[in-house]
Design an enzyme around this catalytic site. Structure first.
Site, PDB file in Angstrom:
ATOM      1  N   LYS A 282      59.024 -13.576 -56.512  1.00 41.03           N
ATOM      2  CA  LYS A 282      59.091 -12.425 -55.603  1.00 41.03           C
ATOM      3  C   LYS A 282      58.339 -11.237 -56.230  1.00 41.03           C
ATOM      4  O   LYS A 282      57.129 -11.207 -56.184  1.00 41.03           O
ATOM      5  CB  LYS A 282      60.558 -12.120 -55.269  1.00 41.03           C
ATOM      6  CG  LYS A 282      61.166 -13.249 -54.421  1.00 41.03           C
ATOM      7  CD  LYS A 282      62.524 -12.951 -53.851  1.00 41.03           C
ATOM      8  CE  LYS A 282      62.896 -13.987 -52.802  1.00 41.03           C
ATOM      9  NZ  LYS A 282      63.886 -14.982 -53.261  1.00 41.03           N
TER      10      LYS A 282
ATOM     11  N   SER B 269      69.774 -10.577 -49.382  1.00 40.30           N
ATOM     12  CA  SER B 269      68.414 -10.495 -48.850  1.00 40.30           C
ATOM     13  C   SER B 269      68.370 -10.261 -47.350  1.00 40.30           C
ATOM     14  O   SER B 269      67.400  -9.713 -46.841  1.00 40.30           O
ATOM     15  CB  SER B 269      67.649 -11.762 -49.194  1.00 40.30           C
ATOM     16  OG  SER B 269      68.322 -12.888 -48.686  1.00 40.30           O
TER      17      SER B 269
ATOM     18  N   HIS C 182      66.271 -10.589 -55.597  1.00 38.16           N
ATOM     19  CA  HIS C 182      65.737  -9.487 -54.790  1.00 38.16           C
ATOM     20  C   HIS C 182      65.932  -8.140 -55.481  1.00 38.16           C
ATOM     21  O   HIS C 182      66.120  -7.119 -54.813  1.00 38.16           O
ATOM     22  CB  HIS C 182      66.398  -9.463 -53.407  1.00 38.16           C
ATOM     23  CG  HIS C 182      65.837 -10.485 -52.471  1.00 38.16           C
ATOM     24  ND1 HIS C 182      64.648 -10.325 -51.797  1.00 38.16           N
ATOM     25  CD2 HIS C 182      66.293 -11.711 -52.131  1.00 38.16           C
ATOM     26  CE1 HIS C 182      64.404 -11.389 -51.059  1.00 38.16           C
ATOM     27  NE2 HIS C 182      65.386 -12.249 -51.241  1.00 38.16           N
TER      28      HIS C 182
HETATM   29  C1  PLP Z   1      64.345 -16.309 -53.133  1.00 36.25           C
HETATM   30  C2  PLP Z   1      65.670 -16.552 -53.702  1.00 36.25           C
HETATM   31  C3  PLP Z   1      65.937 -17.695 -54.459  1.00 36.25           C
HETATM   32  C4  PLP Z   1      64.932 -18.794 -54.628  1.00 36.25           C
HETATM   33  O1  PLP Z   1      63.955 -18.440 -55.539  1.00 36.25           O
HETATM   34  P1  PLP Z   1      62.756 -19.452 -55.821  1.00 36.25           P
HETATM   35  O2  PLP Z   1      62.295 -19.109 -57.166  1.00 36.25           O
HETATM   36  O3  PLP Z   1      61.759 -19.222 -54.747  1.00 36.25           O
HETATM   37  O4  PLP Z   1      63.333 -20.831 -55.740  1.00 36.25           O
HETATM   38  C5  PLP Z   1      67.178 -17.817 -55.034  1.00 36.25           C
HETATM   39  N1  PLP Z   1      68.130 -16.886 -54.867  1.00 36.25           N
HETATM   40  C6  PLP Z   1      67.914 -15.780 -54.127  1.00 36.25           C
HETATM   41  C7  PLP Z   1      68.998 -14.773 -53.985  1.00 36.25           C
HETATM   42  C8  PLP Z   1      66.687 -15.588 -53.520  1.00 36.25           C
HETATM   43  O5  PLP Z   1      66.479 -14.519 -52.765  1.00 36.25           O
END
Ligand code: PLP
Length: 415
Positions: free
Chosen positions: A249, A190, A218
């Site tokens: 996301k 990310s 992502h």
């Molecule tokens: C955003 C993200 C998470 C966390 O996700 P949530 O559902 O908000 O807890 C976990 N792993 C990665 C790679 C992320 O980018």
């Protein structure tokens, strides 16, 4: 001991240290739904300003999509507000299982289990499927939630240099005596926006008898020709043993996550993963929204196609304007500024120009790697991107960094 002056002073000193280091994170209050155009109050108490948001994980523009909102309303009306139970006691509705099946089909896996978040999925999965006889070999840049999950697991832990396949191979050779090896990666990283070399990783896994884990938070919904994520992009769908991903996301952006993969591994999570066993079931209203998000993605690839066009346009435009970008072909486009204070000032100036893009610096990225991470969305129209570009160019000129090399920027601003 009460919270006396000495105790309070200790924490105040700690917080002042964070402020003095210039890395104190100040939140901005959004007064509108999440979208390309948002109404923001910043700093607290200031007049609300209309700005273009170019740093959300709202990749497909589904966070405020009318069909998702409508489906969520219907979910609320027909299934109620909350479950007041964990899944295995009395917290599983038919739509929870339906979503698990929809995700399984979408990702081309064998089974899926929902968690309250992907952070929870990562916190629970390793401990549930590995023992002290096993080894976890993770890329050095994996997400913080994976690191925490590995900490909770009794298996041995080692790392390989970011995306370095020779190093990974050495590590796999080194641990051939273990009962089980698992290679742990993010699908898309990310901070830099680069994708894991899953085709090569799967080959190594087959050669050295290892499982493969990918966190595709992502990527799910938009990476790959039909948005199935990095396994699709790399031609290894069905060959990843464990995929974790988030619904927070691209898939509507509310909350929730899952573990999807080999049916036995998913079942182990259902029996053993502590965040699954000891935390509340996902709210029906969110399940209904995520189901609609998948329905939209299953109907056409329009949104991920538009996102791809937006990302290409933006990457080319910034690059031509003379910014230093991290190379890649994802909708994450980091604009490198190197110096933490410059990143903060730059973000602040962008805001004054009507563009919301947060600066990232240590400890979120390595020291000397400060940046503005821009993220594209299918919710962006060309006029948003053109206006944002004008703002970037204006602020870039102000700080005299356009067309400058990394060394020149560091010479001007330090690290
Ligand atoms: C955003 C993200 C998470 C966390 O996700 P949530 O559902 O908000 O807890 C976990 N792993 C990665 C790679 C992320 O980018």
């Amino acid at each position: 001991m009460s919270f006396n002056d000495r105790v309070r002073g200790t924490y105040q000193n700690e917080l002042n240290g964070i402020r003095d280091a210039g890395i104190f994170k100040q939140e901005r209050f959004i007064h509108s739904p999440q979208a390309a155009d948002i109404d923001v109050e910043f700093p607290s108490g200031a007049k609300i300003q209309k700005v273009i948001n170019i740093c959300a994980n709202n990749y497909l523009g589904l966070s405020s999509h009318p069909e998702v909102i409508k489906a969520a309303h219907e979910g609320l009306d027909t299934r109620g507000y909350g479950m007041s139970s964990v899944r295995f006691i009395c917290g599983t509705q038919d739509i929870h299982r339906e979503l698990e099946q929809v995700v399984t089909k979408f990702l081309g896996t064998e089974d899926t289990i929902l968690f309250a978040s992907c952070m929870d999925a990562n916190a629970g999965v390793f401990e549930a499927i590995l023992t002290a006889d096993d080894v976890m070999i993770s890329d050095r840049l994996v997400h913080a939630s994976i690191i925490d999950g590995m900490r909770l697991c009794s298996a041995e832990h080692d790392t390989y240099k970011h995306s370095d396949m020779d190093h990974l191979e050495k590590k796999l050779q080194q641990y051939q005596d273990k009962r089980m090896r698992i290679i742990i990666n993010d699908g898309v990283y990310s901070m830099d926006g680069d994708a894991a070399k899953l085709d090569e990783i799967v080959k190594l896994a087959e050669a050295y008898d290892a499982m493969v884990f990918v966190d595709d938070s992502h990527a799910t919904g938009f990476i790959g020709k039909t948005g199935r994520g990095t396994p699709e992009k790399c031609g290894v769908m069905g060959k990843i043993d464990v995929i974790t991903t988030t619904f927070g996301k691209a898939l509507g952006g509310a909350s929730g996550g899952c573990v999807s993969g080999r049916s036995e591994l998913v079942e182990m999570c259902r029996q053993r993963a502590r965040p699954y066993l000891f935390s509340n079931a996902m709210a029906p209203v969110i399940i209904a929204g995520v189901l609609k998000a998948f329905e939209i993605l299953n109907q056409s690839t329009d949104l991920r196609d538009k996102l791809e066009v937006n990302a290409k346009f933006w990457r080319n435009a910034l690059s031509e304007a003379g910014f230093i970008l991290k190379e890649g072909d994802t909708p994450i486009v980091p604009v490198m500024l190197f110096n933490a204070k410059l990143a903060q000032d730059f973000s602040r100036d962008l805001y004054d120009e009507g563009v919301y893009a947060t600066g990232f610096f240590f400890p979120v990225v390595a020291k000397g790697q400060a940046r503005i991470r821009t993220q594209l969305s299918a919710g962006h129209e060309r006029h948003h991107l053109e206006k944002a570009l004008d703002a970037f160019v204006k602020v870039g000129k102000k700080h005299n960094i356009l067309g400058k090399t990394k060394d020149e920027i560091i010479e001007m601003y330090g690290l």
